[in-house]
Every structure is written in structure tokens, then in C-alpha cells.
Design a protein around this motif. Structure first.
Motif, PDB file in Angstrom:
ATOM      1  N   GLY A   1       0.693  -1.427   0.003  1.00 43.04           N
ATOM      2  CA  GLY A   1      -0.368   0.197  -0.045  1.00 43.04           C
ATOM      3  C   GLY A   1       0.860   0.865   0.197  1.00 43.04           C
ATOM      4  O   GLY A   1       1.636   1.358  -0.431  1.00 43.04           O
ATOM      5  N   HIS A   2       0.559   2.251   0.813  1.00 46.56           N
ATOM      6  CA  HIS A   2       1.055   3.756   0.524  1.00 46.56           C
ATOM      7  C   HIS A   2       2.140   3.708   1.639  1.00 46.56           C
ATOM      8  O   HIS A   2       1.957   2.948   2.429  1.00 46.56           O
ATOM      9  CB  HIS A   2      -0.307   4.530   0.933  1.00 46.56           C
ATOM     10  CG  HIS A   2      -1.162   4.782   0.213  1.00 46.56           C
ATOM     11  ND1 HIS A   2      -0.850   5.933  -1.336  1.00 46.56           N
ATOM     12  CD2 HIS A   2      -2.006   4.546   0.101  1.00 46.56           C
ATOM     13  CE1 HIS A   2      -1.872   5.916  -1.553  1.00 46.56           C
ATOM     14  NE2 HIS A   2      -2.653   4.978  -1.237  1.00 46.56           N
ATOM     15  N   GLN A   3       3.041   4.044   0.787  1.00 51.94           N
ATOM     16  CA  GLN A   3       4.211   4.053   1.929  1.00 51.94           C
ATOM     17  C   GLN A   3       4.376   5.683   2.359  1.00 51.94           C
ATOM     18  O   GLN A   3       3.688   6.839   2.130  1.00 51.94           O
ATOM     19  CB  GLN A   3       5.500   4.422   1.117  1.00 51.94           C
ATOM     20  CG  GLN A   3       5.963   3.388   0.150  1.00 51.94           C
ATOM     21  CD  GLN A   3       7.079   3.281  -0.670  1.00 51.94           C
ATOM     22  OE1 GLN A   3       7.085   4.582  -0.265  1.00 51.94           O
ATOM     23  NE2 GLN A   3       8.175   2.277  -0.956  1.00 51.94           N
ATOM     24  N   SER A   4       4.464   5.545   4.159  1.00 53.41           N
ATOM     25  CA  SER A   4       4.298   6.557   4.563  1.00 53.41           C
ATOM     26  C   SER A   4       5.405   7.174   5.626  1.00 53.41           C
ATOM     27  O   SER A   4       6.328   6.056   6.037  1.00 53.41           O
ATOM     28  CB  SER A   4       2.980   5.776   5.543  1.00 53.41           C
ATOM     29  OG  SER A   4       3.035   5.087   6.511  1.00 53.41           O
ATOM     30  N   PHE A   5       5.428   8.079   5.856  1.00 51.39           N
ATOM     31  CA  PHE A   5       6.111   8.085   7.020  1.00 51.39           C
ATOM     32  C   PHE A   5       5.135   8.716   9.272  1.00 51.39           C
ATOM     33  O   PHE A   5       4.476   8.966   8.677  1.00 51.39           O
ATOM     34  CB  PHE A   5       6.615   9.992   7.268  1.00 51.39           C
ATOM     35  CG  PHE A   5       7.674  10.314   6.043  1.00 51.39           C
ATOM     36  CD1 PHE A   5       9.340   9.624   6.192  1.00 51.39           C
ATOM     37  CD2 PHE A   5       7.410  10.143   4.587  1.00 51.39           C
ATOM     38  CE1 PHE A   5      10.142  10.615   5.166  1.00 51.39           C
ATOM     39  CE2 PHE A   5       7.995  10.280   3.935  1.00 51.39           C
ATOM     40  CZ  PHE A   5       9.384  10.752   4.181  1.00 51.39           C
ATOM     41  N   GLU A   6       5.805   7.434   9.957  1.00 49.04           N
ATOM     42  CA  GLU A   6       5.215   7.137  10.873  1.00 49.04           C
ATOM     43  C   GLU A   6       6.083   7.705  11.819  1.00 49.04           C
ATOM     44  O   GLU A   6       7.144   7.891  12.398  1.00 49.04           O
ATOM     45  CB  GLU A   6       4.825   6.085  10.861  1.00 49.04           C
ATOM     46  CG  GLU A   6       4.271   4.957  10.101  1.00 49.04           C
ATOM     47  CD  GLU A   6       2.747   5.310  10.149  1.00 49.04           C
ATOM     48  OE1 GLU A   6       2.178   6.004  10.868  1.00 49.04           O
ATOM     49  OE2 GLU A   6       2.278   5.479   8.814  1.00 49.04           O
TER      50      GLU A   6
END
Lengths: 156, 68
Positions: A44-49
Motif C-alpha cells: 500500500g501507500h508508503q508513509s512517514f510514521e
């Protein structure tokens, strides 16, 4: 096996990170403490957490580091690997940081100018009050932020 | 009848240049002290000819006091 592990600059400032993504033209949505990018891999979407370390960590399919990533890779654009993408984000983040420092310096300069103006006005007002009390006639002229007071009185 | 004049210039940094005329002796410094903030410390003092002249009123008063 030996290895050298190098990390990117910790993305501790969300505003700067968003500014960096804007600079790169990466679309994103901020949901709570997640910055979900338009880059999409198998999971899915790559994200900054936002992690417990106080920095935004990049979350992605670990295989997405490979240049011949076998799964769908949407919006990877010129940054085919995670490393190349993070390097680009790091560079843009540093640029944004530099701009922030310049902004802060400019804001501080403006504040200092204001403090000086207030100081000059205070001295002016107090001097005029005292001069009036001492029986002086006051003529005032200004040139920019400079103040000129001509005090005169006649003594017998 | 004499005119006393004080010109005070305050620049944008808050520095002050004060010029006096019509005062005799150290009366000009005393007058400036009355007018300016006590916390302001003068950086330099350039006396004019008037600075070295005695204030006639003060000396006359002293003479009359001494004569009693």
C-alpha cells in the motif's frame, strides 16, 4: 559479513518534512501522526510514521529497496529505491531547515529593530517630559528613525 | 537675558549626542543630567570654550555668602 549502515537525518520536524515533500512534488495526506505519501508498493501507500524516537520514520515494503522491485510501484518516479527517495527527502529537508533558520533570523532582526524603535521613543518621550518641566521650549525634527530635539529657554 | 539651548540627537540605535550652548562651566553637565536618563552613561565629553568659563551667578552667590 561487514556492513556500514548510514541513516538519514532524523525528520524531527513535521512542517519541514511536509515542506520537503512539497519541494519534491510528492503528494501526501496527514492522518494523525502519519504522513501518507502517494508512493505505493505491494503493501500500500508508503508513509512517514512518527516514532517513539520523536522522528518520522519511513514505512515501506522492505523489498521496495530493490531497483527491480517486482510488485506494482506507483508514483516512484525518479526515485526507484527507498534509499534514493529518502536521500532526496533528506536534501529537501535540509533546504527547508536552512530556509527556516533564515526566517527565524529575519524575524529576530525585525524584533530587534522594534525594540530599538521603542527604546528611542522612550528616551524621546522622557526627555521631552523632563525638558517641559525645566521650562524649555521644544522643537522636534525627524530624519528616518533619528530624532532631533532642540530645547531652548531664556534665563534672566 | 540669555538663551540656553540644548540640542539632543537620538539616532536609530538609541545613541545620544547632546550639544549645549549658553551655559557656563559644569552647569551644562548638570542640566543634561536632569534631562537625560540617569542610567545613560556618556561615552565622551568634548568641552567647548563655555565649559571653562565660570558661572557668574554662582560665583556672585558664593561671594555674597563669603562676605557675611
Amino acid at each position: 559479513m561487514s556492513a556500514i549502515v548510514k541513516t538519514v537525518t532524523p525528520f524531527t520536524n513535521q512542517d519541514l518534512l511536509l515542506e520537503a515533500l512539497d519541494e519534491l512534488g510528492v503528494e501526501y495526506n496527514v492522518v494523525g501522526t502519519s504522513i501518507i505519501t502517494d508512493r505505493k508498493d505491494y503493501y500500500g501507500h508508503q508513509s512517514f510514521e512518527l516514532g517513539r524516537n520523536g522522528a518520522f520514520n519511513f514505512s515501506h515494503d522492505s523489498s521496495a529497496e530493490r531497483t527491480n522491485y517486482p510488485w506494482s510501484s506507483i508514483n516512484f518516479r525518479e526515485w526507484k529505491t527507498v534509499t534514493s527517495f529518502l536521500n532526496a527527502v533528506e536534501k529537501a529537508y535540509k533546504n527547508a531547515y536552512g530556509r527556516m533558520i533564515e526566517r527565524l533570523a529575519e524575524e529576530e532582526r525585525i524584533r530587534e529593530e522594534e525594540r530599538k524603535k521603542q527604546y528611542v521613543e522612550k528616551i524621546r518621550n522622557e526627555t521631552i517630559d523632563r525638558a517641559k518641566g525645566q521650562g524649555y521650549t521644544i522643537k522636534e525634527s525627524r530624519q528616518g528613525n533619528k530624532v532631533k530635539l532642540v530645547l531652548t529657554r531664556t534665563v534672566y | 537675558m540669555a538663551e540656553q539651548r540644548i540640542t539632543i540627537e537620538i539616532d536609530e540605535e538609541g545613541k545620544i549626542i547632546a550639544k549645549t550652548s549658553g551655559f557656563k562651566g559644569e552647569a551644562c553637565l548638570e542640566e543634561l543630567q536632569k534631562l537625560l536618563d540617569e542610567e545613560i552613561s556618556p561615552l565622551s565629553l568634548k568641552p567647548t570654550d563655555d565649559f571653562y568659563q565660570k558661572d557668574t551667578i554662582i560665583s556672585q552667590q558664593k561671594q555674597s555668602i563669603g562676605g557675611k
